[in-house]
Scaffold this motif. Structure first.
Motif, PDB file in Angstrom:
ATOM      1  N   GLY A 442      -9.164   6.629 -17.832  1.00  9.21           N
ATOM      2  CA  GLY A 442      -9.451   6.735 -19.271  1.00  9.21           C
ATOM      3  C   GLY A 442      -9.762   8.167 -19.652  1.00  9.21           C
ATOM      4  O   GLY A 442      -8.945   9.069 -19.457  1.00  9.21           O
ATOM      5  N   GLU A 443     -10.957   8.384 -20.138  1.00  8.69           N
ATOM      6  CA  GLU A 443     -11.344   9.710 -20.618  1.00  8.69           C
ATOM      7  C   GLU A 443     -12.018  10.546 -19.537  1.00  8.69           C
ATOM      8  O   GLU A 443     -12.561  11.598 -19.817  1.00  8.69           O
ATOM      9  N   THR A 444     -12.006  10.021 -18.302  1.00 11.93           N
ATOM     10  CA  THR A 444     -12.728  10.722 -17.239  1.00 11.93           C
ATOM     11  C   THR A 444     -11.790  11.159 -16.122  1.00 11.93           C
ATOM     12  O   THR A 444     -10.981  10.364 -15.634  1.00 11.93           O
ATOM     13  N   ALA A 445     -11.910  12.427 -15.744  1.00 10.56           N
ATOM     14  CA  ALA A 445     -11.159  12.920 -14.586  1.00 10.56           C
ATOM     15  C   ALA A 445     -12.100  12.876 -13.394  1.00 10.56           C
ATOM     16  O   ALA A 445     -13.282  13.215 -13.516  1.00 10.56           O
ATOM     17  N   ALA A 446     -11.589  12.427 -12.229  1.00 12.27           N
ATOM     18  CA  ALA A 446     -12.454  12.354 -11.041  1.00 12.27           C
ATOM     19  C   ALA A 446     -11.776  13.068  -9.889  1.00 12.27           C
ATOM     20  O   ALA A 446     -10.582  12.874  -9.630  1.00 12.27           O
ATOM     21  N   LEU A 447     -12.534  13.941  -9.235  1.00 11.93           N
ATOM     22  CA  LEU A 447     -11.980  14.637  -8.085  1.00 11.93           C
ATOM     23  C   LEU A 447     -12.862  14.368  -6.863  1.00 11.93           C
ATOM     24  O   LEU A 447     -14.084  14.535  -6.931  1.00 11.93           O
ATOM     25  N   SER A 448     -12.218  13.879  -5.772  1.00 13.51           N
ATOM     26  CA  SER A 448     -13.024  13.629  -4.575  1.00 13.51           C
ATOM     27  C   SER A 448     -12.474  14.407  -3.391  1.00 13.51           C
ATOM     28  O   SER A 448     -11.277  14.634  -3.279  1.00 13.51           O
ATOM     29  N   VAL A 449     -13.398  14.856  -2.531  1.00 16.05           N
ATOM     30  CA  VAL A 449     -13.023  15.564  -1.313  1.00 16.05           C
ATOM     31  C   VAL A 449     -13.640  14.789  -0.151  1.00 16.05           C
ATOM     32  O   VAL A 449     -14.862  14.641  -0.080  1.00 16.05           O
ATOM     33  N   GLN A 450     -12.762  14.273   0.709  1.00 17.54           N
ATOM     34  CA  GLN A 450     -13.259  13.441   1.795  1.00 17.54           C
ATOM     35  C   GLN A 450     -12.977  14.081   3.157  1.00 17.54           C
ATOM     36  O   GLN A 450     -11.920  14.672   3.363  1.00 17.54           O
ATOM     37  N   ASP A 451     -13.977  13.966   4.032  1.00 16.01           N
ATOM     38  CA  ASP A 451     -13.734  14.433   5.398  1.00 16.01           C
ATOM     39  C   ASP A 451     -14.213  13.371   6.377  1.00 16.01           C
ATOM     40  O   ASP A 451     -14.872  12.406   5.995  1.00 16.01           O
ATOM     41  N   TRP A 452     -13.856  13.558   7.656  1.00 18.73           N
ATOM     42  CA  TRP A 452     -14.250  12.609   8.694  1.00 18.73           C
ATOM     43  C   TRP A 452     -15.129  13.341   9.724  1.00 18.73           C
ATOM     44  O   TRP A 452     -14.962  13.232  10.908  1.00 18.73           O
ATOM     45  N   ILE A 501     -21.893  14.683 -10.403  1.00 17.27           N
ATOM     46  CA  ILE A 501     -21.459  14.938  -9.037  1.00 17.27           C
ATOM     47  C   ILE A 501     -22.288  14.077  -8.098  1.00 17.27           C
ATOM     48  O   ILE A 501     -23.485  13.858  -8.331  1.00 17.27           O
ATOM     49  N   SER A 502     -21.636  13.522  -7.053  1.00 17.85           N
ATOM     50  CA  SER A 502     -22.364  12.620  -6.159  1.00 17.85           C
ATOM     51  C   SER A 502     -21.768  12.679  -4.758  1.00 17.85           C
ATOM     52  O   SER A 502     -20.708  13.267  -4.546  1.00 17.85           O
ATOM     53  N   VAL A 503     -22.486  12.068  -3.816  1.00 18.19           N
ATOM     54  CA  VAL A 503     -21.998  12.054  -2.443  1.00 18.19           C
ATOM     55  C   VAL A 503     -22.120  10.644  -1.884  1.00 18.19           C
ATOM     56  O   VAL A 503     -23.021   9.890  -2.238  1.00 18.19           O
ATOM     57  N   ASP A 504     -21.183  10.332  -0.994  1.00 18.03           N
ATOM     58  CA  ASP A 504     -21.219   9.064  -0.295  1.00 18.03           C
ATOM     59  C   ASP A 504     -20.909   9.414   1.155  1.00 18.03           C
ATOM     60  O   ASP A 504     -19.877  10.036   1.425  1.00 18.03           O
ATOM     61  N   SER A 505     -21.806   9.093   2.066  1.00 17.38           N
ATOM     62  CA  SER A 505     -21.603   9.604   3.415  1.00 17.38           C
ATOM     63  C   SER A 505     -22.212   8.684   4.464  1.00 17.38           C
ATOM     64  O   SER A 505     -23.179   7.969   4.199  1.00 17.38           O
ATOM     65  N   THR A 506     -21.638   8.690   5.658  1.00 12.60           N
ATOM     66  CA  THR A 506     -22.197   7.950   6.785  1.00 12.60           C
ATOM     67  C   THR A 506     -22.226   8.902   7.978  1.00 12.60           C
ATOM     68  O   THR A 506     -21.216   9.549   8.273  1.00 12.60           O
ATOM     69  N   VAL A 507     -23.382   8.946   8.631  1.00  7.55           N
ATOM     70  CA  VAL A 507     -23.517   9.864   9.772  1.00  7.55           C
ATOM     71  C   VAL A 507     -22.465   9.542  10.838  1.00  7.55           C
ATOM     72  O   VAL A 507     -22.265   8.398  11.191  1.00  7.55           O
ATOM     73  N   GLY A 508     -21.768  10.587  11.293  1.00  8.30           N
ATOM     74  CA  GLY A 508     -20.773  10.419  12.355  1.00  8.30           C
ATOM     75  C   GLY A 508     -19.417   9.938  11.862  1.00  8.30           C
ATOM     76  O   GLY A 508     -18.441   9.939  12.600  1.00  8.30           O
ATOM     77  N   GLN A 509     -19.362   9.525  10.587  1.00  7.82           N
ATOM     78  CA  GLN A 509     -18.077   9.011  10.087  1.00  7.82           C
ATOM     79  C   GLN A 509     -17.480   9.883   8.998  1.00  7.82           C
ATOM     80  O   GLN A 509     -16.289   9.786   8.704  1.00  7.82           O
ATOM     81  N   GLY A 510     -18.305  10.711   8.362  1.00 12.13           N
ATOM     82  CA  GLY A 510     -17.765  11.621   7.356  1.00 12.13           C
ATOM     83  C   GLY A 510     -18.399  11.455   5.994  1.00 12.13           C
ATOM     84  O   GLY A 510     -19.274  10.617   5.793  1.00 12.13           O
ATOM     85  N   SER A 511     -17.939  12.314   5.055  1.00 10.59           N
ATOM     86  CA  SER A 511     -18.543  12.329   3.725  1.00 10.59           C
ATOM     87  C   SER A 511     -17.461  12.386   2.658  1.00 10.59           C
ATOM     88  O   SER A 511     -16.373  12.910   2.895  1.00 10.59           O
ATOM     89  N   THR A 512     -17.824  11.863   1.467  1.00 12.54           N
ATOM     90  CA  THR A 512     -16.952  12.027   0.309  1.00 12.54           C
ATOM     91  C   THR A 512     -17.788  12.594  -0.826  1.00 12.54           C
ATOM     92  O   THR A 512     -18.773  11.982  -1.242  1.00 12.54           O
ATOM     93  N   PHE A 513     -17.451  13.784  -1.279  1.00 12.16           N
ATOM     94  CA  PHE A 513     -18.102  14.368  -2.460  1.00 12.16           C
ATOM     95  C   PHE A 513     -17.180  14.141  -3.639  1.00 12.16           C
ATOM     96  O   PHE A 513     -15.960  14.232  -3.515  1.00 12.16           O
ATOM     97  N   ARG A 514     -17.775  13.791  -4.776  1.00 13.11           N
ATOM     98  CA  ARG A 514     -16.951  13.409  -5.910  1.00 13.11           C
ATOM     99  C   ARG A 514     -17.582  13.966  -7.182  1.00 13.11           C
ATOM    100  O   ARG A 514     -18.773  13.858  -7.378  1.00 13.11           O
TER     101      ARG A 514
END
Ligand code: ADP
Length: 522
Positions: A442-452, A501-514
């Motif tokens: 819709g009216e929102t652009a979302a950019l996420s960067v994910q790593d492992w 801006i927010s983060v979703d992450s699990t230790v040892g598995q990686g993070s996603t910043f969005r």
């Protein structure tokens, strides 16, 4: 159960009288024993038990009065009736004085005798009944007395307990008062009706007011005295139930009696069953803390400015050397010295720029220029640049077909993207994928960067956007470098542009910043 017939002892030395009276009495249903002499009568009295003694006053050497005395001694309630002729009327009167029930004149009228006997027995019965009632009453009285004594004991115990409770309460109140009055924070306590019940000494001196000014006032009236911002109340009284958080904090500045910074913490007092029964307001004087922070910010600002000038000049000369120095004179062993200097200078410039940004953010002066930014194109450029310097990582770029544009500062957005992508690379030290995804909802652009990569423990995730914050493992290992400012600055930039801006992450598995930003409609 029928009553046993009354037992009568009939004493007369005249046999004919005795026999006649005995017959009459038996006919009346009495149980009759007879005695013809005083001695015989005394024996009967001693050995037997009689309800009534009917005796001639004059028998032989033992007279009726003696028998009367003996019968009364044996049982004081024995009814005695004396038979007497005129001559001894005086003795009969005397007998009455000694406790005889009555006397009958001889020759006696049978009906009168029957009546006198039945009255005597009736009186005896009444006396006995009375005695029983008295005994009963005495017993009841005794019971009541015992109850009374027990009750008194109980009342005494309860009174002592109450006194103990009151004493404990007074003690604990005293302790509470001591704590409240020695607190180095101001305290106000509002009661159920929204009026101030209690103000401690620190509060009064902080706002240079007196208890008389504050007590009994409502929050609005207090605010007029203290100069604080309004409290989050539902209505003029107080009901903080509408607060999302049970505690509200605000920082404000007062001018009177002197310039102070005050932090106010308001929390409702929840009673049983969860209705709000009052409100506690704490005022902390944070002026010293603010001054230290100000000093720190000033230092940061001055130091980074001062560092920037010589650095700019070093970088300028290095570029000059880079262009002018022949290749062979730039080498030290296998290393190109000028390249090393340039790389390190760039690193240092980034650190100085970050420090400068922090002091700008603190001053609220993070100015962003405004233009239309093609977020997809910008993301591609940044990703390509970083991919070239990250050979151990595979970049996956997922961009929508349509252009996604936002309104904002392109350089600042580049800074955010660079920070997020280089973090993804930095914190997955064993290599791996880095996925960069841009989407539009819709009216929102979302950019996420994910790593492992190494991930961030859940309890530390909320803090990664704070100034100088680095996760514990990162601080401990010292292998990653950095100052913990990138995400702080990125958040300030995204906030400034109206995004999140927010983060979703699990230790040892990686993070996603969005991060998200409002889409710009072209
Ligand atoms: P810096 O990277 O300079 O330490 P940042 O503000 O960019 O500072 O990041 C703050 C902290 O957040 C880092 O020190 C690290 O602990 C954590 N962090 C950031 N990005 C990642 C990531 N992609 N994976 C794991 N941890 C991360």
């Amino acid at each position: 159960m029928s009553e046993a017939p009354a037992r009568i002892l009939l004493v007369d030395d005249e046999e004919s009288v005795r026999l006649t009276l005995e017959a009459v009495l038996r006919q009346e249903g009495y149980d009759v024993a007879t005695a013809g002499s005083g001695a015989e009568a005394l024996r009967s009295i001693r050995e037997d038990r009689f309800d009534l003694l009917l005796t001639d006053l004059r028998i032989d050497e033992i007279d009726g009065l003696t028998l009367l005395a003996a019968a009364q001694k044996r049982d004081p309630e024995t009814v005695s009736i004396l038979l007497t002729g005129y001559a001894s009327l005086e003795s009969a009167v005397q007998a009455l004085r000694h406790g005889a029930f009555n006397y009958l004149l001889k020759p006696c009228n049978i009906e009168e005798m029957k009546l006198t006997i039945s009255r005597g027995l009736e009186k005896k019965k009444l006396a006995e009944a009375l005695r029983e009632r008295v005994v009963e009453l005495e017993r009841a009285y005794e019971t009541i007395r015992t109850f009374n004594a027990q009750l008194e004991d109980k009342v005494k115990m309860a009174t002592a307990e109450l006194a103990e409770r009151v004493r404990e309460l007074q003690e604990s109140r005293g302790r509470l008062d001591a704590v409240i009055d020695s607190m180095q924070d101001g305290l106000l306590f509002y009661g159920r009706d929204g009026r101030v019940l209690r103000a401690n000494a620190f509060m009064l001196s902080l706002f240079s007011t007196a208890a008389g000014e504050i007590l009994g006032r409502q929050a609005e009236e207090v605010a007029a005295i203290t100069g604080e911002p309004p409290l989050p109340l539902d209505k003029p009284g107080l009901v903080l139930q509408s607060l999302d958080e049970p505690v509200e904090a605000a920082i404000f500045e007062i001018e009177r009696p002197r310039k102070r910074f005050v932090r106010r913490i308001t929390s409702p007092v929840i009673g049983e069953g969860a209705p709000v029964t009052g409100m506690v307001v704490i005022y902390q004087d944070i002026t010293d803390q603010k001054e230290v922070e100000q000093l720190k910010d000033d230092f940061l600002s001055i130091a980074s400015h001062e560092l920037k000038t010589p650095l700019t000049s070093i970088m300028g000369y290095t570029q000059l050397l880079n262009r002018r120095l022949p290749a062979e004179s730039r080498k030290l062993g296998s290393e190109d010295v000028i390249d090393v200097i340039e790389t390190q200078c760039r690193r240092m410039k980034r650190l100085v720029d970050d420090l400068l940004d922090v002091s700008r953010i603190e001053r609220g002066a993070l100015q962003t220029s405004q233009s239309v930014v093609d977020l997809g194109a910008l993301t591609r450029d940044v990703a390509q640049k970083l991919e070239a310097t990250s050979p151990a990582h595979q970049f996956r770029l997922l961009l929508p077909e349509d252009r996604v544009t936002v309104w904002g500062d392109e350089d600042r957005l580049e800074q955010v993207l660079t920070n997020l992508i280089s973090n993804a690379v930095k914190y997955s030290p064993d290599g791996g994928a880095v996925e960069i995804r841009l989407s539009r909802d819709g009216e929102t652009a979302a950019l996420s960067v994910q790593d492992w990569g190494i991930g961030i423990p859940a309890e530390q995730q909320a803090q990664v956007f704070s100034r100088f914050y680095q996760a514990e493992s990162v601080v401990r290992s010292r292998r990653f470098g950095g100052m913990g400012l990138g995400l702080f600055i990125s958040k300030a930039i995204i906030d400034e542009m109206g995004g999140t801006i927010s983060v979703d992450s699990t230790v040892g598995q990686g993070s996603t910043f969005r991060f998200t930003l409002p889409v710009y409609r072209e």
